[in-house]
Design an enzyme around this catalytic site. Structure first.
Site, PDB file in Angstrom:
ATOM      1  N   ARG A  77       0.952  -0.968   0.062  1.00  0.00           N
ATOM      2  CA  ARG A  77       0.093  -0.067  -0.014  1.00  0.00           C
ATOM      3  C   ARG A  77       0.855   1.173   0.004  1.00  0.00           C
ATOM      4  O   ARG A  77       1.613   1.325   0.854  1.00  0.00           O
ATOM      5  CB  ARG A  77      -0.884   0.054   1.163  1.00  0.00           C
ATOM      6  N   HIS A  80       1.616   7.234   1.687  1.00  0.00           N
ATOM      7  CA  HIS A  80       0.349   8.202   1.715  1.00  0.00           C
ATOM      8  C   HIS A  80       0.218   8.788   3.055  1.00  0.00           C
ATOM      9  O   HIS A  80       0.957   8.275   4.199  1.00  0.00           O
ATOM     10  CB  HIS A  80      -0.919   7.315   1.236  1.00  0.00           C
ATOM     11  N   HIS A  82      -3.131  10.570   5.630  1.00  0.00           N
ATOM     12  CA  HIS A  82      -4.578  10.847   5.738  1.00  0.00           C
ATOM     13  C   HIS A  82      -4.745  12.343   6.686  1.00  0.00           C
ATOM     14  O   HIS A  82      -4.508  12.323   7.620  1.00  0.00           O
ATOM     15  CB  HIS A  82      -5.316   9.750   6.513  1.00  0.00           C
ATOM     16  N   GLU A  87      -5.043   6.571  12.114  1.00  0.00           N
ATOM     17  CA  GLU A  87      -5.040   5.547  11.601  1.00  0.00           C
ATOM     18  C   GLU A  87      -4.783   4.227  12.687  1.00  0.00           C
ATOM     19  O   GLU A  87      -3.634   4.318  13.090  1.00  0.00           O
ATOM     20  CB  GLU A  87      -4.296   5.029  10.348  1.00  0.00           C
ATOM     21  N   HIS A 126       3.092   7.359   5.823  1.00  0.00           N
ATOM     22  CA  HIS A 126       3.310   5.865   6.158  1.00  0.00           C
ATOM     23  C   HIS A 126       3.059   5.011   4.768  1.00  0.00           C
ATOM     24  O   HIS A 126       2.410   5.436   4.103  1.00  0.00           O
ATOM     25  CB  HIS A 126       2.226   5.313   7.122  1.00  0.00           C
ATOM     26  N   GLU A 149     -13.077   9.726   1.404  1.00  0.00           N
ATOM     27  CA  GLU A 149     -13.295  10.860   0.201  1.00  0.00           C
ATOM     28  C   GLU A 149     -12.576  12.264   0.370  1.00  0.00           C
ATOM     29  O   GLU A 149     -12.893  12.859   1.473  1.00  0.00           O
ATOM     30  CB  GLU A 149     -14.627  10.937   0.388  1.00  0.00           C
TER      31      GLU A 149
HETATM   32 MN    MN Z   1      -2.949   4.613   5.823  1.00  0.00          MN
END
Ligand code: MN
Ligand code: MN
Length: 376
Positions: A77, A80, A82, A87, A126, A149
């Site tokens: 993954r 990125h 948030h 998280e 992360h 979103e």
């Molecule tokens: Mn994440």
């Protein structure tokens, strides 16, 4: 409350909910509080996937969102952050490695096995790599139902849209150095298996975070053990980085009941790891609703709403539960009753004061499936 451009929708909803009734929760009947997360389609990339439970899929879940993610060997993954949520995560199967970079320029790399937890504060960068030859499956939980979103920022999405000349100036390289990078978000990267041991970052191994982002929750003894089940609980008291969330693993034996209770300071997000449970919710004004949840389903209880969880299956039920507070708080029905004098209770229930001598004098928390067996 008027909404203006300086206030996020999540913030507006939160303030709205805590000052005046939320329209979703002020109708004559309670809305559904169940979503079949693992049965949903999600975002699929061959054997890897990310399935979301946000306000889009489960409108009641404004305070907390969740994701079930599976990564195949060699899949990551991508890097990125948030913008709108912290998280919290627990690994259910397989192994993975995270690399976090904090605002002080420190980085931390950790390897995770089933039962291990991570917490990344809001906005901290992360990535998550699958380790070894087996896929990894983990549950991500966010302290904002609107986290996804417009709230998740990926490095390829960003750099794919920045002019190459700007990137070149940023890094002090020739103008054509960045020709060929992805033009849009990759999300899942594919490559060889990561090295068995973490490699030091480009800046060297000297920049390490002061606060650990990893906690081996299921490697320790449960927080409490009862006749009928057990609970592991992890809040900011034991895991200082986790200032905004508390995580719980709750095991209920067949027939056992997590008793009627409510949480004064937080919403509750539920994921059924295995088993079959019946969840009840009380929303005042005679509004009461029951949902049946099985493995892979998500449930949600708004802050302050009464609820209970009963194992109605033939096997032990395991639930992963998260609260959007670092300081867990609950009032259980048995303790509420036991904290009042008998004469006062008698008037409420039309029972003589002696009736209440037969009720528990302390918190029950989990009631066993066959209460007759527990009497001395
Ligand atoms: Mn994440
Ligand atoms: Mn609860």
């Amino acid at each position: 409350m008027p909404e203006n451009s300086f206030q996020s929708k999540a913030t507006a909803d939160y303030l709205f909910r805590n000052n005046t009734p939320d329209p979703l929760l002020s109708g004559p009947a309670l809305p559904t509080f169940k979503f079949a997360l693992e049965a949903s389609a999600g975002r699929v990339d061959s054997g890897s996937f990310g399935k979301e439970a946000t306000v889009e899929q489960l409108p009641i879940s404004k305070g907390i969102a969740g994701v079930s993610m599976r990564l195949e060997p060699g899949v990551t993954r991508e890097l990125h952050w948030h913008a709108t949520a912290a998280e919290w995560a627990m690994v259910l199967a397989g192994r993975c490695r995270t690399t976090l970079v904090d605002p002080h320029g420190n980085s931390e790399t950790d390897d995770f096995e089933p039962g291990d937890v991570w917490y990344f504060p809001r906005g901290h960068a992360h990535s998550i790599e699958c380790l070894g030859d087996e896929p990894v499956h983990f549950i991500l939980i966010f302290d904002n139902g609107y986290f996804s979103e417009f709230g998740t920022f990926s490095i390829t999405d960003w750099l794919g849209h920045v002019p190459k000349e700007l990137l070149a100036k940023n890094f002090g390289l020739p103008a054509d150095a960045f020709v060929g990078i992805p033009a849009g978000e990759v999300y899942f990267t594919h490559g060889p298996r990561p090295p068995a041991s973490p490699m030091p970052p480009l800046q060297g191994a000297g920049h390490t975070c002061a606060t650990r982002h990893k906690y081996r929750l299921l490697a320790e003894e449960p927080h409490s053990v009862h006749n009928g089940g057990r609970e592991w609980r992890l809040g900011a008291d034991k895991f200082p980085i986790s200032q905004t969330m508390t995580g719980v693993v709750l095991d209920l034996e067949p027939g056992a009941l997590r008793e009627l209770h409510w949480h004064p300071t937080s919403d509750e997000w539920q994921y059924v790891v295995s088993g079959d449970v019946s969840v009840t919710m009380f929303g005042s004004h005679g509004r009461f609703r029951t949902e049946s949840l099985s493995g892979g389903d998500v449930g949600y209880i708004p802050q302050g709403y009464g609820h209970s969880i009963e194992n109605v299956g033939a096997t032990t039920a395991r639930m992963l539960i998260a609260f959007n507070t670092g300081a867990y708080a609950a009032i259980d029905l048995s303790q509420w009753i036991a904290g009042n004098p008998a004469y006062l209770l008698a008037d409420h229930f039309g029972k003589p004061p002696e009736f209440f001598d037969g009720l528990p004098k302390q918190d029950v928390f989990i009631a066993p499936g066959s209460p007759g067996l527990t009497k001395p």
